[in-house]
Design a protein around this motif. Structure first.
Motif, short mmCIF file in Angstrom:
data_model
loop_
_atom_site.label_atom_id
_atom_site.label_comp_id
_atom_site.label_asym_id
_atom_site.label_seq_id
_atom_site.Cartn_x
_atom_site.Cartn_y
_atom_site.Cartn_z
N GLY A 101 -8.15 8.95 8.79
CA GLY A 101 -7.87 8.17 9.98
C GLY A 101 -6.76 7.14 9.84
N ASN A 102 -6.35 6.84 8.61
CA ASN A 102 -5.35 5.79 8.45
C ASN A 102 -4.24 6.09 7.46
OD1 ASN A 102 -6.46 5.40 5.93
ND2 ASN A 102 -7.63 3.61 6.50
N THR A 103 -4.15 7.34 7.01
CA THR A 103 -3.12 7.70 6.04
C THR A 103 -2.23 8.79 6.61
OG1 THR A 103 -4.58 7.12 4.22
CG2 THR A 103 -2.69 8.50 3.70
N ARG A 104 -0.98 8.46 6.78
CA ARG A 104 -0.02 9.41 7.33
C ARG A 104 0.15 10.58 6.37
NH1 ARG A 104 5.96 7.56 9.25
NH2 ARG A 104 6.40 9.38 10.50
N ARG A 164 3.37 -6.81 -1.83
CA ARG A 164 3.74 -6.15 -0.58
C ARG A 164 5.01 -5.31 -0.72
NH1 ARG A 164 2.30 -6.31 4.62
NH2 ARG A 164 3.91 -6.20 6.21
N GLU A 165 6.00 -5.80 -1.46
CA GLU A 165 7.25 -5.08 -1.63
C GLU A 165 7.03 -3.75 -2.34
OE1 GLU A 165 6.87 -8.38 -2.51
OE2 GLU A 165 7.79 -9.09 -0.65
N GLU A 166 6.23 -3.77 -3.38
CA GLU A 166 5.90 -2.54 -4.11
C GLU A 166 5.20 -1.55 -3.18
OE1 GLU A 166 3.23 -1.13 -7.99
OE2 GLU A 166 2.99 -3.15 -7.19
N CYS A 167 4.28 -2.06 -2.40
CA CYS A 167 3.53 -1.23 -1.47
C CYS A 167 4.45 -0.63 -0.41
CB CYS A 167 2.42 -2.05 -0.81
SG CYS A 167 1.43 -1.11 0.36
N ILE A 173 5.02 3.31 0.26
CA ILE A 173 4.66 3.89 1.56
C ILE A 173 5.88 4.56 2.20
CG2 ILE A 173 3.99 3.29 3.94
CD1 ILE A 173 1.65 3.60 1.97
N ALA A 174 7.04 3.95 2.11
CA ALA A 174 8.26 4.56 2.68
C ALA A 174 8.54 5.90 2.02
CB ALA A 174 9.44 3.61 2.51
N LYS A 175 8.41 5.95 0.70
CA LYS A 175 8.63 7.21 -0.03
C LYS A 175 7.56 8.24 0.34
CE LYS A 175 9.29 9.11 -4.62
NZ LYS A 175 9.33 8.85 -6.05
N HIS A 176 6.32 7.79 0.43
CA HIS A 176 5.22 8.69 0.78
C HIS A 176 5.44 9.28 2.17
CE1 HIS A 176 1.17 10.23 1.29
NE2 HIS A 176 1.09 9.55 2.43
N ASP A 205 -0.61 -1.30 9.40
CA ASP A 205 0.26 -1.50 8.25
C ASP A 205 -0.58 -1.31 6.99
OD1 ASP A 205 1.93 -2.34 6.22
OD2 ASP A 205 2.28 -4.33 7.07
N PRO A 206 -0.33 -0.25 6.22
CA PRO A 206 -1.15 -0.02 5.02
C PRO A 206 -0.98 -1.10 3.95
CG PRO A 206 0.63 1.58 5.13
CD PRO A 206 0.68 0.79 6.40
#
Length: 68
Positions: free
Chosen positions: A5-8, A31-34, A38-41, A63-64
């Motif tokens: 439900g919350n993971t693209r 947050r920066e690492e995350c 997430i952008a790469k994922h 926002d994950p």
């Protein structure tokens, strides 16, 4: 917690990839690492969807990285 439900791209991932994603998200230090992860994922999941002839993935509802 990462879930369908919350993971693209959840439906495009194998069970092993889902578990690795959950573990990676739990281990985020800032947050920066995350946001970089997430952008790469999201990029990888969009490419996988395209390869499989699926329509574009819906944007995340939350926002994950918000809790980091």
């Amino acid at each position: 917690r990462a879930s369908e439900g919350n993971t693209r791209g959840w439906q495009l991932m194998t069970p092993e990839e889902r578990e690795a994603h959950r573990q990676r998200m739990a281990a985020m230090k800032n947050r920066e690492e995350c946001q970089a992860y997430i952008a790469k994922h999201h990029e990888q999941m969009a490419a996988r969807a395209k390869e499989q002839g699926r329509k574009a993935l819906a944007k995340s509802r939350r926002d994950p990285c918000a809790g980091i």
